[in-house]
Motif scaffolding. Structure first.
Motif, PDB file in Angstrom:
ATOM      1  N   MET A 122       0.842  -1.166   0.000  1.00  0.00           N
ATOM      2  CA  MET A 122       0.000   0.000   0.000  1.00  0.00           C
ATOM      3  C   MET A 122       0.892   1.236   0.000  1.00  0.00           C
ATOM      4  SD  MET A 122      -2.206   1.563   3.207  1.00  0.00           S
ATOM      5  CE  MET A 122      -3.354   0.266   3.338  1.00  0.00           C
ATOM      6  N   ASP A 123       0.662   2.126  -0.945  1.00  0.00           N
ATOM      7  CA  ASP A 123       1.361   3.406  -0.951  1.00  0.00           C
ATOM      8  C   ASP A 123       0.505   4.423  -0.228  1.00  0.00           C
ATOM      9  OD1 ASP A 123       3.428   2.363  -2.408  1.00  0.00           O
ATOM     10  OD2 ASP A 123       2.744   3.125  -4.327  1.00  0.00           O
ATOM     11  N   LYS A 124       1.044   4.973   0.837  1.00  0.00           N
ATOM     12  CA  LYS A 124       0.308   5.945   1.620  1.00  0.00           C
ATOM     13  C   LYS A 124       1.300   6.860   2.318  1.00  0.00           C
ATOM     14  CE  LYS A 124      -3.593   6.230   4.730  1.00  0.00           C
ATOM     15  NZ  LYS A 124      -4.612   5.475   5.457  1.00  0.00           N
ATOM     16  N   ARG A 125       1.017   8.130   2.297  1.00  0.00           N
ATOM     17  CA  ARG A 125       1.860   9.104   2.975  1.00  0.00           C
ATOM     18  C   ARG A 125       1.125   9.571   4.226  1.00  0.00           C
ATOM     19  NH1 ARG A 125       4.960  13.826  -0.028  1.00  0.00           N
ATOM     20  NH2 ARG A 125       6.258  14.456   1.719  1.00  0.00           N
ATOM     21  N   VAL A 126       1.802   9.519   5.368  1.00  0.00           N
ATOM     22  CA  VAL A 126       1.183   9.937   6.621  1.00  0.00           C
ATOM     23  C   VAL A 126       2.115  10.875   7.369  1.00  0.00           C
ATOM     24  CG1 VAL A 126      -0.163   7.803   6.818  1.00  0.00           C
ATOM     25  CG2 VAL A 126       2.035   7.984   7.982  1.00  0.00           C
ATOM     26  N   GLN A 127       1.550  11.630   8.265  1.00  0.00           N
ATOM     27  CA  GLN A 127       2.312  12.542   9.120  1.00  0.00           C
ATOM     28  C   GLN A 127       2.524  11.873  10.472  1.00  0.00           C
ATOM     29  OE1 GLN A 127       3.398  15.820   8.512  1.00  0.00           O
ATOM     30  NE2 GLN A 127       2.828  15.541   6.382  1.00  0.00           N
ATOM     31  N   ALA A 128       3.692  12.071  11.025  1.00  0.00           N
ATOM     32  CA  ALA A 128       3.998  11.561  12.358  1.00  0.00           C
ATOM     33  C   ALA A 128       4.809  12.610  13.099  1.00  0.00           C
ATOM     34  CB  ALA A 128       4.785  10.265  12.268  1.00  0.00           C
ATOM     35  N   ARG A 129       4.664  12.611  14.399  1.00  0.00           N
ATOM     36  CA  ARG A 129       5.486  13.498  15.226  1.00  0.00           C
ATOM     37  C   ARG A 129       6.790  12.791  15.556  1.00  0.00           C
ATOM     38  NH1 ARG A 129       0.517  14.050  18.520  1.00  0.00           N
ATOM     39  NH2 ARG A 129       1.561  12.415  19.684  1.00  0.00           N
ATOM     40  N   THR A 130       7.837  13.563  15.675  1.00  0.00           N
ATOM     41  CA  THR A 130       9.103  13.010  16.119  1.00  0.00           C
ATOM     42  C   THR A 130       8.886  12.389  17.489  1.00  0.00           C
ATOM     43  OG1 THR A 130      10.346  14.670  14.896  1.00  0.00           O
ATOM     44  CG2 THR A 130      11.505  13.569  16.683  1.00  0.00           C
ATOM     45  N   GLY A 131       9.330  11.141  17.638  1.00  0.00           N
ATOM     46  CA  GLY A 131       9.170  10.436  18.902  1.00  0.00           C
ATOM     47  C   GLY A 131       8.042   9.433  18.899  1.00  0.00           C
ATOM     48  N   ASP A 132       7.173   9.463  17.865  1.00  0.00           N
ATOM     49  CA  ASP A 132       6.093   8.475  17.757  1.00  0.00           C
ATOM     50  C   ASP A 132       6.683   7.098  17.431  1.00  0.00           C
ATOM     51  OD1 ASP A 132       4.042  10.275  18.208  1.00  0.00           O
ATOM     52  OD2 ASP A 132       3.504  10.488  16.096  1.00  0.00           O
ATOM     53  N   VAL A 133       6.035   6.056  17.906  1.00  0.00           N
ATOM     54  CA  VAL A 133       6.434   4.685  17.569  1.00  0.00           C
ATOM     55  C   VAL A 133       5.814   4.346  16.216  1.00  0.00           C
ATOM     56  CG1 VAL A 133       6.293   2.262  18.255  1.00  0.00           C
ATOM     57  CG2 VAL A 133       6.618   4.033  19.991  1.00  0.00           C
ATOM     58  N   LEU A 134       6.613   3.830  15.313  1.00  0.00           N
ATOM     59  CA  LEU A 134       6.178   3.553  13.948  1.00  0.00           C
ATOM     60  C   LEU A 134       4.918   2.694  13.890  1.00  0.00           C
ATOM     61  CD1 LEU A 134       6.554   3.735  10.901  1.00  0.00           C
ATOM     62  CD2 LEU A 134       8.187   1.848  11.078  1.00  0.00           C
TER      63      LEU A 134
ATOM     64  N   SER B 193      -2.777   3.921  13.538  1.00  0.00           N
ATOM     65  CA  SER B 193      -3.704   5.057  13.606  1.00  0.00           C
ATOM     66  C   SER B 193      -4.019   5.646  12.236  1.00  0.00           C
ATOM     67  CB  SER B 193      -3.156   6.143  14.538  1.00  0.00           C
ATOM     68  OG  SER B 193      -1.977   6.701  14.018  1.00  0.00           O
ATOM     69  N   ASN B 194      -3.264   5.235  11.213  1.00  0.00           N
ATOM     70  CA  ASN B 194      -3.505   5.708   9.853  1.00  0.00           C
ATOM     71  C   ASN B 194      -4.000   4.606   8.923  1.00  0.00           C
ATOM     72  OD1 ASN B 194      -2.602   8.691   9.521  1.00  0.00           O
ATOM     73  ND2 ASN B 194      -1.077   7.766  10.872  1.00  0.00           N
TER      74      ASN B 194
END
Length: 114
Positions: free
Chosen positions: A1-13, A19-20
């Motif tokens: 699946m190709d998907k671009r998501v935003q994450a905060r620095t420090g989030d667990v992958l 969540s996305n």
């Protein structure tokens, strides 16, 4: 699946993926089973270092990896013992990570581990 998501620095992958709506197989979520192994490409570096090169790179970003993650990756044959030793000694990220243990620190591309 190709998907671009935003994450905060420090989030667990793994949490970012879940969540996305991105499915990453997982069993233990503790870094011991290896089911959530993924390939990581760090976009913040121009030229990735050889994962077995034993030298210090002043421009490299430091990545601490837990011993249990490194042990699991070695046991499952995803990385070599040498790569684990270099990752530990020089605080480098290995090209294969466990999504449940990988802390997001920069822009990355995540691919399935086969």
């Amino acid at each position: 699946m190709d998907k671009r998501v935003q994450a905060r620095t420090g989030d667990v992958l793994l949490r970012v993926a879940e969540s996305n709506g991105v499915k990453i197989p997982t069993e233990c979520k503790d870094g011991t089973c290896g089911s959530c192994a993924v390939k990581i490409e760090d976009l913040s570096v121009e030229e990735p270092m050889n994962s077995t090169a034993e030298d210090y790179d002043a421009h490299a970003q430091s990545y601490y990896m837990e011993d249990k993650e490194l042990d699991t990756l070695v046991e499952m044959g995803a990385i070599t013992k040498k790569e684990a030793e270099v990752a530990q000694q020089f605080n480098r990220q290995t090209p294969i990570r466990l999504a449940c243990q990988c802390i997001v620190r920069s822009d990355i591309i995540v691919k399935p581990f086969e």
